[in-house]
Design an enzyme around this catalytic site. Structure first.
Site: not given
Ligand code: MEV
Length: 287
Positions: A80-82, A84, A87, A89, A131
């Protein structure tokens, strides 16, 4: 016609998101969902020829590594894009790997780390780097950002983790905006508590103990720093009701995915129940 392709996995942050931006350690694991980048010959200037990702930063990001002329980029992703799950990375690492193959070689971890970081900065401003590091390394990684380079520990779990991931839909705010919001609120006590919690998670993971309650604490701290939402909290509660021993949001928050820790026996029925309720859900195993 010349053609190469490369794959890189997405990730889930088990514990420590946001605090990792401030130099605390975080634990993340690579998932089997990911992104495949195919490079094909094309006449004229290079460009993205096929992508489900509609984002104005896409070409500015990828053009930092793709040759200027003669390359068409095709992107296909099961992530899933964006939401968490890393995606961007996975896209960054897969692109660096594909470009190296285009040049007749394999990209090392160091090359993936450096070049994917440049791509990630176009997408996210000042990401911690966790990521794309876990995407490039795979497995379970404890990560600390550092001025002189990252500090990495690859964890061997003494027993596997069975997770169920639920997608609550894309966040309204980008990762960069969520990180900026935390910076403004400056919740130093909570960030340091998250950092301390991660150290406990690492000890418990190594010992093969029960990390669920620590993940619950992590979620409560993420609520306190203002990155959870009622929808994410409901999804976490649903995973608890389904029998999860711990559950939390994963990633920048504001929307996106949550995951729960279950047993091997519970995992598939819980995923099927969530799918029947209309959610996008996946079973993920680590270790
Ligand atoms: C994003 O996947 C994780 C955060 O900690 C941001 C980061 O580490 O750059 C929110």
């Amino acid at each position: 016609m010349r053609e190469v392709h490369a794959f890189a996995p997405g990730k889930l942050i088990l514990a420590g998101e946001h605090a990792v931006v401030y130099g605390y350690r975080a634990v993340a694991l690579a998932v089997s969902l990911g992104t495949t980048v195919r490079l094909c010959e094309r006449p004229g200037p290079s460009a993205v020829d096929a992508s489900e990702i509609k984002d104005s930063r896409l070409w500015p990001a990828l053009s930092t590594v793709v040759p200027k002329e003669g390359v068409g980029v095709h992107i296909a992703s099961t992530l899933p894009v964006g939401c968490g799950m890393g995606s961007s990375a996975a896209l960054a690492v897969a692109t660096v790997r594909a470009v190296a193959r285009w040049e007749g070689r394999e990209a090392s971890f160091e090359e993936c780390f450096e070049k994917a970081f440049v791509i990630e900065r176009v997408f996210h401003g000042t990401p911690s780097g966790i990521d794309h590091t876990v995407s490039a390394l795979g497995g379970v990684v404890v990560y600390r950002r550092g001025a002189g380079g990252p500090e990495l520990e690859q964890l061997t779990l003494s027993r596997p983790l069975f997770l169920v991931v639920v997608d609550t839909g894309p966040p309204e705010k980008s990762t960069a905006e969520m990180v900026a919001g935390v910076r403004e609120r400056a919740p130093t006590e909570e960030l340091s508590a998250i950092g301390a919690l991660v150290e406990q998670v690492v000890v418990v993971l190594k010992a093969g103990g029960e990390v669920g309650p620590l993940l619950d604490q992590n979620h409560r701290l993420l609520q306190k720093i203002g990155v959870s939402t009622p929808v994410l909290d409901d999804a976490v509660a649903q995973l608890w009701q389904a029998g999860a021993s711990g559950a939390k949001l994963a990633g920048a928050g504001g929307g996106g995915v949550v995951f729960g820790l279950l047993t091997e026996v519970q995992q598939q029925p819980v995923v099927e129940g969530l799918l029947r309720d209309g959610f996008r859900a996946w079973a993920v195993q680590a270790g």
